[in-house]
Enzyme design. Structure first.
Site, PDB file in Angstrom:
ATOM      1  N   THR A   1       3.591 -14.411  29.364  1.00 36.06           N
ATOM      2  CA  THR A   1       2.577 -13.606  30.047  1.00 36.06           C
ATOM      3  C   THR A   1       1.224 -13.755  29.346  1.00 36.06           C
ATOM      4  OG1 THR A   1       4.353 -12.008  30.403  1.00 36.06           O
ATOM      5  CG2 THR A   1       2.133 -11.286  30.967  1.00 36.06           C
TER       6      THR A   1
ATOM      7  N   ARG B   1       4.107 -17.218  22.184  1.00 42.19           N
ATOM      8  CA  ARG B   1       4.484 -16.191  21.219  1.00 42.19           C
ATOM      9  C   ARG B   1       5.889 -16.487  20.697  1.00 42.19           C
ATOM     10  NH1 ARG B   1       3.087 -10.110  23.052  1.00 42.19           N
ATOM     11  NH2 ARG B   1       1.090 -11.033  23.563  1.00 42.19           N
TER      12      ARG B   1
ATOM     13  N   SER C   1      -0.310  -9.884  19.680  1.00 36.51           N
ATOM     14  CA  SER C   1      -0.657  -8.580  20.254  1.00 36.51           C
ATOM     15  C   SER C   1      -0.008  -7.403  19.523  1.00 36.51           C
ATOM     16  CB  SER C   1      -0.311  -8.594  21.731  1.00 36.51           C
ATOM     17  OG  SER C   1      -0.756  -7.421  22.343  1.00 36.51           O
ATOM     18  N   HIS C   2       0.857  -6.671  20.204  1.00 34.75           N
ATOM     19  CA  HIS C   2       1.452  -5.457  19.654  1.00 34.75           C
ATOM     20  C   HIS C   2       2.791  -5.736  18.982  1.00 34.75           C
ATOM     21  CE1 HIS C   2       2.618  -6.415  23.658  1.00 34.75           C
ATOM     22  NE2 HIS C   2       3.744  -5.780  23.470  1.00 34.75           N
TER      23      HIS C   2
ATOM     24  N   LYS D   1      -3.220 -17.753  21.758  1.00 38.63           N
ATOM     25  CA  LYS D   1      -3.689 -17.581  23.142  1.00 38.63           C
ATOM     26  C   LYS D   1      -4.917 -18.465  23.338  1.00 38.63           C
ATOM     27  CE  LYS D   1      -4.195 -12.887  22.850  1.00 38.63           C
ATOM     28  NZ  LYS D   1      -4.416 -11.542  23.420  1.00 38.63           N
TER      29      LYS D   1
ATOM     30  N   ASP E   1      -3.963  -1.638  19.639  1.00 36.45           N
ATOM     31  CA  ASP E   1      -2.878  -2.479  19.117  1.00 36.45           C
ATOM     32  C   ASP E   1      -3.404  -3.545  18.158  1.00 36.45           C
ATOM     33  OD1 ASP E   1      -4.149  -4.008  21.053  1.00 36.45           O
ATOM     34  OD2 ASP E   1      -2.326  -5.103  21.555  1.00 36.45           O
TER      35      ASP E   1
ATOM     36  N   ASP F   1      -4.321  -6.713  18.287  1.00 40.96           N
ATOM     37  CA  ASP F   1      -5.496  -7.521  18.618  1.00 40.96           C
ATOM     38  C   ASP F   1      -6.572  -6.749  19.385  1.00 40.96           C
ATOM     39  OD1 ASP F   1      -3.752  -7.427  20.817  1.00 40.96           O
ATOM     40  OD2 ASP F   1      -4.642  -9.214  21.692  1.00 40.96           O
TER      41      ASP F   1
ATOM     42  N   ASP G   1      -6.657  -5.028  22.322  1.00 41.77           N
ATOM     43  CA  ASP G   1      -6.885  -4.980  23.771  1.00 41.77           C
ATOM     44  C   ASP G   1      -6.182  -3.806  24.458  1.00 41.77           C
ATOM     45  OD1 ASP G   1      -4.397  -6.076  23.480  1.00 41.77           O
ATOM     46  OD2 ASP G   1      -4.799  -7.905  24.639  1.00 41.77           O
ATOM     47  N   ARG G   2      -5.314  -3.096  23.722  1.00 38.91           N
ATOM     48  CA  ARG G   2      -4.611  -1.965  24.350  1.00 38.91           C
ATOM     49  C   ARG G   2      -5.181  -0.628  23.886  1.00 38.91           C
ATOM     50  NH1 ARG G   2       1.687  -3.173  25.322  1.00 38.91           N
ATOM     51  NH2 ARG G   2       1.412  -5.266  26.156  1.00 38.91           N
TER      52      ARG G   2
ATOM     53  N   THR H   1       1.849  -9.042  36.868  1.00 39.89           N
ATOM     54  CA  THR H   1       1.660  -8.587  35.488  1.00 39.89           C
ATOM     55  C   THR H   1       0.918  -9.639  34.672  1.00 39.89           C
ATOM     56  OG1 THR H   1       3.656  -7.282  35.609  1.00 39.89           O
ATOM     57  CG2 THR H   1       2.931  -7.916  33.413  1.00 39.89           C
TER      58      THR H   1
ATOM     59  N   GLU I   1      -3.562  -2.022  33.695  1.00 38.23           N
ATOM     60  CA  GLU I   1      -2.122  -2.259  33.700  1.00 38.23           C
ATOM     61  C   GLU I   1      -1.435  -1.054  33.085  1.00 38.23           C
ATOM     62  OE1 GLU I   1      -0.555  -6.430  33.322  1.00 38.23           O
ATOM     63  OE2 GLU I   1      -2.057  -6.430  31.747  1.00 38.23           O
TER      64      GLU I   1
ATOM     65  N   SER J   1       0.734  -1.083  31.015  1.00 35.98           N
ATOM     66  CA  SER J   1       1.087  -1.391  29.628  1.00 35.98           C
ATOM     67  C   SER J   1      -0.083  -1.108  28.681  1.00 35.98           C
ATOM     68  CB  SER J   1       1.513  -2.843  29.537  1.00 35.98           C
ATOM     69  OG  SER J   1       0.515  -3.674  30.112  1.00 35.98           O
TER      70      SER J   1
ATOM     71  N   LYS K   1      -8.596  -7.157  28.702  1.00 35.34           N
ATOM     72  CA  LYS K   1      -8.465  -5.720  28.543  1.00 35.34           C
ATOM     73  C   LYS K   1      -9.077  -5.352  27.199  1.00 35.34           C
ATOM     74  CE  LYS K   1      -3.671  -6.359  27.250  1.00 35.34           C
ATOM     75  NZ  LYS K   1      -2.412  -6.617  27.901  1.00 35.34           N
TER      76      LYS K   1
ATOM     77  N   ARG L   1      12.573  -4.814  32.101  1.00 35.25           N
ATOM     78  CA  ARG L   1      11.721  -3.644  32.290  1.00 35.25           C
ATOM     79  C   ARG L   1      12.020  -3.008  33.657  1.00 35.25           C
ATOM     80  NH1 ARG L   1       8.530  -4.451  27.981  1.00 35.25           N
ATOM     81  NH2 ARG L   1       7.231  -6.312  27.738  1.00 35.25           N
TER      82      ARG L   1
HETATM   83  C1  G1P Z   1       3.369  -7.248  28.684  1.00 33.81           C
HETATM   84  C2  G1P Z   1       2.842  -6.218  29.665  1.00 33.81           C
HETATM   85  C3  G1P Z   1       1.692  -6.808  30.462  1.00 33.81           C
HETATM   86  C4  G1P Z   1       0.615  -7.316  29.511  1.00 33.81           C
HETATM   87  C5  G1P Z   1       1.226  -8.283  28.517  1.00 33.81           C
HETATM   88  C6  G1P Z   1       0.223  -8.728  27.455  1.00 33.81           C
HETATM   89  O1  G1P Z   1       3.873  -8.361  29.392  1.00 33.81           O
HETATM   90  O2  G1P Z   1       3.853  -5.764  30.517  1.00 33.81           O
HETATM   91  O3  G1P Z   1       1.197  -5.835  31.328  1.00 33.81           O
HETATM   92  O4  G1P Z   1      -0.422  -7.949  30.215  1.00 33.81           O
HETATM   93  O5  G1P Z   1       2.329  -7.670  27.844  1.00 33.81           O
HETATM   94  O6  G1P Z   1      -0.266  -7.664  26.704  1.00 33.81           O
HETATM   95  P1  G1P Z   1       5.440  -8.556  29.692  1.00 33.81           P
HETATM   96  O7  G1P Z   1       6.135  -8.504  28.365  1.00 33.81           O
HETATM   97  O8  G1P Z   1       5.864  -7.412  30.553  1.00 33.81           O
HETATM   98  O9  G1P Z   1       5.551  -9.874  30.390  1.00 33.81           O
HETATM   99 ZN    ZN Z   2      -2.771  -6.819  22.558  1.00 32.95          ZN
END
Ligand code: G1P
Ligand code: ZN
Length: 538
Positions: A16, A20, A111-112, A124, A273, A275, A277-278, A340, A359, A361, A372, A491
């Site tokens: 997504t 990673r 990210s997180h 990324k 988070d 990086d 963005d959240r 997503t 989103e 998330s 974001k 999910r």
């Molecule tokens: C998850 C979140 C999605 C977000 C992405 C990157 O992706 O659900 O909304 O854009 O992380 O932060 P997922 O693991 O669901 O594919």
């Molecule tokens: Zn992030």
């Protein structure tokens, strides 16, 4: 310049949000080099172009920054702009790409996800509009990575990431910049800092948790130095390679201390988070669900003077609750439903069709960049709280009273065997036709499908974007995460609309319990995944 021979890896399939993997995988010889060269092979032409580079400070960040620099010089970039100490938040990279009209940017982050040697790492790539690389480019990069046989490298000494200014490697300039300044300037331009300062003067108390991610330095500058919140407002503000051993994930599970802190007299608490963005938003006695946040920002955006003259349109990812649609019905703007992942918003933003995106998330942002943006969302809230002089809880409750409440929750089942997860989703997919128009208890199925997205700007089509079962005023969605690094994460997204304000004070899980039961009945999820409960509930 050297051409180095290499062998392809066959697992460099971006999800997504970029590539990673476990950190240890990125330590394999040539692993990072191969992927970066694959990006450069597909994203060019490169000669004479500028690249933005930075990461969230996690383990391996600096090491990979040096590799990217040598590869960038080997591939003919004229300049790479790097954040001091190798730090740049995801939104800051997006901003810098746009500001410098760069070819793109590389963000080193998972990210997180947890960091450290035993944690995760990620790469990324963002394109020239500042947004995440679109799907077709990511697919091309993956294809390339499976065939790669060489990469181009400038064999030079490491660059100092500490000294601001320009250094030269091979024929390429490397400019180390202040990671924070441009981004902080942008925030100051967008928001009414004077109104927020007045709120501070009225005794408004706020706390921000950077979770030892990249936002610490940004938050100290913006909240404490520029806005004048007292020092100590920003906690966990030093970026650490392992985020202090915790998940830099701002949800109610990993940032729970923030919620508990509200008892101590704060008006507002927030977190971001790894990086940056959240965002997580908490008021006295209330957690603001990200889908509600999007709707509330849409309904109140015009209060942020000089920035939002009005909402043009809003985009939300399909699993994000429909709360914003109720605002759109009243205020007559259009809501676009996308798959997503932030990359699907870029075309709509570029075309000027939307100026707010979100989103479920914990991601929200506007057209100021193409990512974001955690601190942006928090400042947006601070600005609205300051000009309305209302508490977080009053704002949220008033919103529910006006538009109705969308009870909403996401249940994650982590670490599931990939095959088992795929089988469960496939079984559900095969039952979609049978499910249509059936009544189960009080629920009549209005629609059951596997979400397909037709991008009206570039005409691309994205399939298999989540199984959705829609009822009158309720929905459930099933999909497999594209960001996990261990097995699969299933999910389940659950939403129930409630118009009656007398029913707005229920606990979310209690309000959703009939739907939760039904989701298991329909999918056979607990039995097929052999789980009695979700791993994480947000
Ligand atoms: C998850 C979140 C999605 C977000 C992405 C990157 O992706 O659900 O909304 O854009 O992380 O932060 P997922 O693991 O669901 O594919
Ligand atoms: Zn992030």
């Amino acid at each position: 310049m050297h051409t180095v021979k290499t062998q392809p890896f066959f697992d460099q399939n971006p999800g997504t949000s970029g590539l990673r993997k476990k950190t240890k995988i990125f330590e394999k010889k040539n692993y990072a080099e191969n992927f970066i060269q694959s990006i450069f092979d597909c994203a060019g032409p490169i000669r004479g172009k500028v690249l933005i580079l930075g990461g969230d400070g996690r383990y391996l960040n600096k090491k990979i920054i040096q590799k990217v620099l040598k590869l960038a010089a080997g591939n003919g970039f004229s300049k790479v702009i790097v954040g001091k100490d190798g730090l740049l938040s995801t939104p800051a990279v997006s901003n810098l790409i746009r500001k410098h009209k760069a070819m793109g940017g590389i963000i080193l982050s998972a990210s997180h996800n947890p960091g450290g040697h035993d944690g995760d790492f990620g790469i990324k790539y963002n394109v020239e509009n500042g947004g995440p690389a679109p799907d077709n480019l990511m697919r091309a990069i993956y294809d390339r990575s499976k065939k790669i046989s060489r990469y181009f490298l400038a064999k030079e000494e490491d660059v100092s990431l500490v000294t601001l200014g320009i250094q030269i490697i091979a024929a390429m300039q490397v400019e180390i910049i202040d990671s924070v300044r441009d981004y902080a300037d942008l925030m100051e331009e967008l928001f009414d800092f004077t109104a927020i300062r007045h709120a501070i003067g009225r005794g408004f108390r706020f706390r921000f948790d950077a979770m030892h991610g990249v936002t610490g330095p940004y938050a100290h500058e913006i909240f404490e130095r520029r806005l004048g919140f007292p020092s100590g407002t920003v906690v966990n503000g030093i970026p650490l390679a392992d985020f202090g051993g915790k998940n830099p994930d701002p949800n109610l599970v990993y940032a729970k201390e923030r919620y508990d802190m509200l008892d101590k007299g704060l008006d507002f608490a927030a977190a971001s988070d790894g990086d940056g963005d959240r965002n997580l938003l908490i008021g006295k006695g209330i957690f603001v669900n990200p889908s509600d946040s999007l709707a509330i920002l849409a309904a109140n955006a015009r209060l942020v003077k000089g920035y939002f003259s009005g909402i043009i349109g809003v985009a939300r990812s399909m699993p994000t609750s429909t709360a914003v649609n109720y605002v759109a019905d009243k205020h007559k703007f259009r809501v676009y439903e996308t798959p997503t992942g932030w990359k699907f918003f870029s075309n709509l933003l570029d075309a000027g069709l939307v100026n707010l995106c979100g989103e479920e998330s914990f991601g929200t942002s506007s057209s100021h960049i193409r990512e974001k943006d955690g601190l942006w969302a928090i400042l947006m809230w601070l600005n609205i709280l300051a000009v309305t002089n209302k508490s977080v809880s009053d704002l949220v409750r008033l919103h529910w009273y006006t538009y109705g409440r969308n009870y909403y929750s996401r249940h994650d089942y982590e670490g599931v065997e990939e095959e088992v997860a795929e089988r469960m989703i496939n079984n559900l997919r095969m039952r979609l036709t049978d499910l249509r128009k059936t009544r189960i208890g009080n629920f009549l199925v209005k629609k059951a499908d596997d979400f397909i997205y037709h991008d009206q700007i570039d005409n691309s089509v994205s399939v298999y974007q989540g199984i959705r079962i829609l009822f009158q005023g309720a929905r459930m969605i099933f999909r497999i995460s594209g960001t996990g690094t261990e097995g699969a994460t299933v999910r389940v997204y659950l939403e129930q609309y409630e118009a009656d304000s007398a029913q707005h004070d229920k606990d979310t899980q209690t309000a959703l319990s009939p739907l939760i039961r039904l989701s298991d009945e329909i999918s056979g999820l607990k039995l097929s995944l052999k789980r009695s409960r979700p791993t994480v509930i947000t």
